[in-house]
Design an enzyme around this catalytic site. Structure first.
Site, PDB file in Angstrom:
ATOM      1  N   ARG A  67       1.152  -1.103   0.017  1.00  8.82           N
ATOM      2  CA  ARG A  67       0.105  -0.300   0.146  1.00  8.82           C
ATOM      3  C   ARG A  67       1.010   1.371   0.268  1.00  8.82           C
ATOM      4  O   ARG A  67       1.231   1.848   1.378  1.00  8.82           O
ATOM      5  CB  ARG A  67      -0.605  -0.052   0.808  1.00  8.82           C
ATOM      6  CG  ARG A  67      -1.950   0.950   1.241  1.00  8.82           C
ATOM      7  CD  ARG A  67      -2.484   1.502  -0.143  1.00  8.82           C
ATOM      8  NE  ARG A  67      -3.735   0.120   0.594  1.00  8.82           N
ATOM      9  CZ  ARG A  67      -4.903  -0.117  -0.568  1.00  8.82           C
ATOM     10  NH1 ARG A  67      -4.312   1.463  -2.396  1.00  8.82           N
ATOM     11  NH2 ARG A  67      -5.657  -0.993  -0.362  1.00  8.82           N
ATOM     12  N   ARG A  91       2.053  -6.749  -9.381  1.00 11.03           N
ATOM     13  CA  ARG A  91       2.098  -5.789  -8.092  1.00 11.03           C
ATOM     14  C   ARG A  91       1.712  -6.966  -6.928  1.00 11.03           C
ATOM     15  O   ARG A  91       2.421  -6.812  -6.173  1.00 11.03           O
ATOM     16  CB  ARG A  91       0.947  -4.904  -7.790  1.00 11.03           C
ATOM     17  CG  ARG A  91      -0.365  -5.353  -7.979  1.00 11.03           C
ATOM     18  CD  ARG A  91      -1.076  -4.253  -7.402  1.00 11.03           C
ATOM     19  NE  ARG A  91      -2.294  -4.117  -6.721  1.00 11.03           N
ATOM     20  CZ  ARG A  91      -3.143  -3.883  -6.182  1.00 11.03           C
ATOM     21  NH1 ARG A  91      -3.450  -2.532  -5.638  1.00 11.03           N
ATOM     22  NH2 ARG A  91      -4.362  -4.066  -6.042  1.00 11.03           N
ATOM     23  N   HIS A 160       1.288   2.387 -10.735  1.00  8.32           N
ATOM     24  CA  HIS A 160       0.047   4.082  -9.542  1.00  8.32           C
ATOM     25  C   HIS A 160       1.210   4.129  -8.497  1.00  8.32           C
ATOM     26  O   HIS A 160       0.874   3.512  -7.569  1.00  8.32           O
ATOM     27  CB  HIS A 160      -0.894   2.475  -9.082  1.00  8.32           C
ATOM     28  CG  HIS A 160      -1.979   1.954  -8.633  1.00  8.32           C
ATOM     29  ND1 HIS A 160      -1.546   3.123  -6.822  1.00  8.32           N
ATOM     30  CD2 HIS A 160      -3.127   2.360  -8.187  1.00  8.32           C
ATOM     31  CE1 HIS A 160      -2.944   3.865  -6.421  1.00  8.32           C
ATOM     32  NE2 HIS A 160      -4.218   2.950  -7.525  1.00  8.32           N
ATOM     33  N   GLU A 264      -1.318   8.537 -11.277  1.00 10.53           N
ATOM     34  CA  GLU A 264      -0.988   7.776 -11.964  1.00 10.53           C
ATOM     35  C   GLU A 264      -1.356   7.517 -13.756  1.00 10.53           C
ATOM     36  O   GLU A 264      -1.722   8.695 -14.052  1.00 10.53           O
ATOM     37  CB  GLU A 264      -1.848   6.259 -11.279  1.00 10.53           C
ATOM     38  CG  GLU A 264      -1.706   6.045 -10.109  1.00 10.53           C
ATOM     39  CD  GLU A 264      -3.703   5.599  -9.514  1.00 10.53           C
ATOM     40  OE1 GLU A 264      -4.240   5.727  -9.035  1.00 10.53           O
ATOM     41  OE2 GLU A 264      -3.938   4.460 -10.680  1.00 10.53           O
TER      42      GLU A 264
HETATM   43  O1  TA6 Z   1      -6.181   4.973  -7.778  1.00  7.38           O
HETATM   44  C1  TA6 Z   1      -7.597   4.141  -8.462  1.00  7.38           C
HETATM   45  C2  TA6 Z   1      -8.019   3.028  -7.685  1.00  7.38           C
HETATM   46  O2  TA6 Z   1      -8.438   2.335  -8.822  1.00  7.38           O
HETATM   47  C3  TA6 Z   1      -9.563   3.817  -6.720  1.00  7.38           C
HETATM   48  O3  TA6 Z   1     -10.238   3.165  -7.498  1.00  7.38           O
HETATM   49  C4  TA6 Z   1      -8.792   2.417  -5.509  1.00  7.38           C
HETATM   50  O4  TA6 Z   1      -9.298   1.178  -5.766  1.00  7.38           O
HETATM   51  C5  TA6 Z   1      -7.031   2.249  -6.015  1.00  7.38           C
HETATM   52  O5  TA6 Z   1      -7.074   2.621  -7.290  1.00  7.38           O
HETATM   53  C6  TA6 Z   1      -6.026   1.419  -4.731  1.00  7.38           C
HETATM   54  O6  TA6 Z   1      -6.966   0.399  -5.330  1.00  7.38           O
HETATM   55  P1  TA6 Z   1      -6.050  -1.380  -4.543  1.00  7.38           P
HETATM   56  O7  TA6 Z   1      -6.732  -2.687  -5.078  1.00  7.38           O
HETATM   57  O8  TA6 Z   1      -4.615  -0.460  -4.845  1.00  7.38           O
HETATM   58  O9  TA6 Z   1      -6.766  -0.817  -3.065  1.00  7.38           O
END
Ligand code: TA6
Length: 292
Positions: A67, A91, A160, A264
């Site tokens: 995270r 990932r 991301h 991102e």
């Molecule tokens: O950053 C865009 C996104 O798709 C958000 O909708 C949120 O879900 C984020 O990614 C994080 O996704 P994750 O699967 O890492 O919790």
């Protein structure tokens, strides 16, 4: 006598729960790269605050994404119909370190490769390489090759990036005015960006289409601007979970939304990639910072 410039070094070590990482130090910047997901979890230009956000509550375990830092969303983004989990499997896979290079100017290049695995069976044979260059800026390059002799390879890709900021309510993202975006908080309704500087006062989750090659995060609290320069990234995704979603994420601190913003870069949804047999693509993102 002139003191010699400190040399660059790359040190394989382990971090949280024994996870293998590469610690990279150069005269002008340092970084940490987890082999888990090839996730860059730390980058810091000498003399500045860390550029990337890493949650204090992040998991570091097989099957879970880290995270924070720069998770690699591949070969899909989000959770399309029939996909078991979010943002693909790159990932949450352990990558192989293929090469470490030392540039004459002190920069360090680390090249990693996604090893072939059972998840690949659903796709034509492909190669995925990721090169991270560490100096006063951080440059990321994702290269995909369609190794099939006859089948096209269709995929989504997104770096991301979680940026560390001083206070989200004093942050703006510039360069998006005039673009259309999909508002993921409104059923991906297509909207038009009218703000020269996007601000944050609640949850934001937007996929901007046909993004420009330069975006800028302005962080008044840290007195810093972050420049995001891209090549071949047609989408920019802007996300801050705000209070409720922060509280709902077990691997994210309740108030950590205040100290991060995701901007991102990639090619997702209708702007996904399609590589013909033998074709390669590369997505490049260069992150740099300077005082405001
Ligand atoms: O950053 C865009 C996104 O798709 C958000 O909708 C949120 O879900 C984020 O990614 C994080 O996704 P994750 O699967 O890492 O919790």
């Amino acid at each position: 006598m002139n003191t010699p410039e400190p040399i660059s070094r790359v040190e394989p070590t382990t971090r949280q729960d024994g996870m293998p990482v590469l610690e990279v130090a150069t005269p002008r910047g340092m970084a940490e790269i987890h082999r888990h997901g090839a996730t860059v979890t730390h980058f810091q230009k000498t003399g500045e605050a860390p550029l990337l956000f890493l949650s204090q509550c992040s998991r570091f375990e097989a099957g879970s994404p880290i995270r924070g830092g720069i998770p690699i969303c591949f070969p899909w983004f989000g959770q399309p119909e029939g996909r078991a989990f979010m943002h693909g499997y790159a990932r949450i896979t352990q990558w192989e370190v293929e090469a470490v290079g030392y540039e004459p100017n002190g920069a360090v290049k680390v090249r990693l490769r996604l090893p072939h695995g059972e998840q690949d069976a659903a796709f034509p044979p492909f190669a995925l390489e990721y090169t991270v260059t560490i100096e006063e800026a951080l440059t990321l390059e994702l290269r995909v090759t369609n190794q099939s002799p006859d089948a096209p390879f269709e995929f989504e890709e997104c770096l991301h990036t979680y940026f560390h900021v001083g206070d989200i309510e004093q942050v703006t993202v510039g360069g998006l005015k005039g673009l259309h975006y999909l508002d993921r908080l409104a059923g991906s309704e297509r909207k038009h960006e009218t703000q020269a500087a996007v601000q944050f006062a609640s949850e934001v989750d937007r996929i901007y289409l046909e993004a420009p090659p330069k975006l800028e995060v302005r962080d008044a609290a840290l007195g810093r601007r972050i420049r995001i320069e891209t090549l071949n990234a047609r989408c920019a995704v802007v996300w801050n979970p705000w209070i409720n979603k922060a509280r709902a994420m077990p691997d994210f601190g309740d108030d950590e939304y205040r100290r991060m913003v995701c901007v991102e870069s990639g090619n997702v949804g209708s702007l996904r990639r399609v590589l013909q047999p033998g074709e390669s693509s590369h997505l490049t993102v260069r992150l740099s910072s300077a005082p405001l």
